[in-house]
Design an enzyme around this catalytic site. Sequence first.
Site, PDB file in Angstrom:
ATOM      1  N   CYS A 134       0.836  -1.203   0.000  1.00 51.03           N
ATOM      2  CA  CYS A 134       0.000   0.000   0.000  1.00 51.03           C
ATOM      3  C   CYS A 134       0.869   1.250   0.000  1.00 51.03           C
ATOM      4  O   CYS A 134       1.387   1.663   1.039  1.00 51.03           O
ATOM      5  CB  CYS A 134      -0.931  -0.012   1.212  1.00 51.03           C
ATOM      6  SG  CYS A 134      -1.973   1.458   1.312  1.00 51.03           S
ATOM      7  N   CYS A 137      -0.386   4.130   2.127  1.00 51.54           N
ATOM      8  CA  CYS A 137      -0.129   3.974   3.564  1.00 51.54           C
ATOM      9  C   CYS A 137       1.338   4.238   3.897  1.00 51.54           C
ATOM     10  O   CYS A 137       1.657   4.866   4.900  1.00 51.54           O
ATOM     11  CB  CYS A 137      -0.453   2.560   4.038  1.00 51.54           C
ATOM     12  SG  CYS A 137      -1.927   1.838   3.319  1.00 51.54           S
ATOM     13  N   ASP A 138       2.245   3.721   3.070  1.00 54.16           N
ATOM     14  CA  ASP A 138       3.658   3.664   3.475  1.00 54.16           C
ATOM     15  C   ASP A 138       4.597   4.532   2.656  1.00 54.16           C
ATOM     16  O   ASP A 138       5.781   4.653   3.009  1.00 54.16           O
ATOM     17  CB  ASP A 138       4.147   2.201   3.398  1.00 54.16           C
ATOM     18  CG  ASP A 138       3.357   1.303   4.351  1.00 54.16           C
ATOM     19  OD1 ASP A 138       2.922   1.804   5.399  1.00 54.16           O
ATOM     20  OD2 ASP A 138       3.177   0.117   4.039  1.00 54.16           O
TER      21      ASP A 138
END
Length: 308
Positions: A134, A137-138
């Site tokens: 993701c 997300c990261d």
Amino acid sequence: MESRKVVIIGSGPAGHTAAIYASRANLNPLVLEGHEPGGQLTTTTDVENFPGFPDGVQGPELMLMMKKQAERFDAEYRTETVTEIDTTSRPFKIKLESGGEIIAETAIISTGASAKYLGLENEKELIGRGVSACATCDGFFYRDKIVHIVGGGDTAMEEATFLTKFAKEVYVIHRRDTLRASKTMQQRAFDNPKISFIWDTAIEEILFDQTGVTGLVVKNLKTGETTNRDTDGVFMAIGHTPNTKFLNGQVDLDDHGFIKTKNGDPDTNVPGLFACGDVQDSYYRQAISAAGSGCMAAMRAERFLSDS
Ligand code: NDP
């Protein structure tokens, strides 16, 4: 046999939020947590984009807090996995792996989708230490770093483009020499000077030390040549598998296997059966959008019960 007004199947952000809303509506929901209580967020570390946490929050902690919030009202959680649901007539019959059966007037499916991984040695252990599925997300953790992304679909193009906001070099590794992604998304990636493509190539090995991922061993599938590449991170964008097996074809799915919901509502083709979170969302796939759809599913279940 045990009978419930609302049974929630799955316990990620969508399921927990549905449980909070259903319990506050006095529906005494039962949450069947599944094999991976808390869902995909329990495999991440820092969550920095969930509103309300200015300093970020750990994924597992966020899931625990949501669960506690639902339990503070009267949501009941059980570590049970559903093997089958019979939706041919209401109330629905839900079969559990443990052998039990529950009757449900309404059911909310929030079983999520599992990101596909390559199946390489150490890949799963390195999640959060250089392996991710993701970018939204990261990506933030890769400022001025080198990253590789695997896949040739829209997700790979979108995530590669997103990663250029942070990383200094982004490489897309694809197993063929043409992309599956839509022409617009392809062009956007081709036009981005930070993105380079490595065609006809597969990752053979992820290299790492105690700090996390350090490199990749990749193989050109046409020439058979193997080379080492430095990288700080590798993002998997090879698709997601929605967790719908237990539905046994009773619910309409889209071409990728995600549950079809109606016009932005959590309604499925089966009256009284609602879906929320990643199991019905191949596009946003965020904790906050899953939570929002969980709220909607619980509200629809409540209205459905009061109307029927
Ligand atoms: P896709 O299934 O479309 O693409 C997966 C990609 O991963 C393919 O290029 C495939 O290669 C590759 N792949 C699959 N398995 C492996 C493997 N084992 N090793 C190496 N490569 C592999 O998934 P996406 O997540 O990209 O997209 C899912 C859906 O969501 C699509 O309908 C897409 O259009 C949509 N979407 C739309 C977006 C938008 O419009 N903004 C953004 C993101 C997704 P190959 O091509 O060789 O099969």
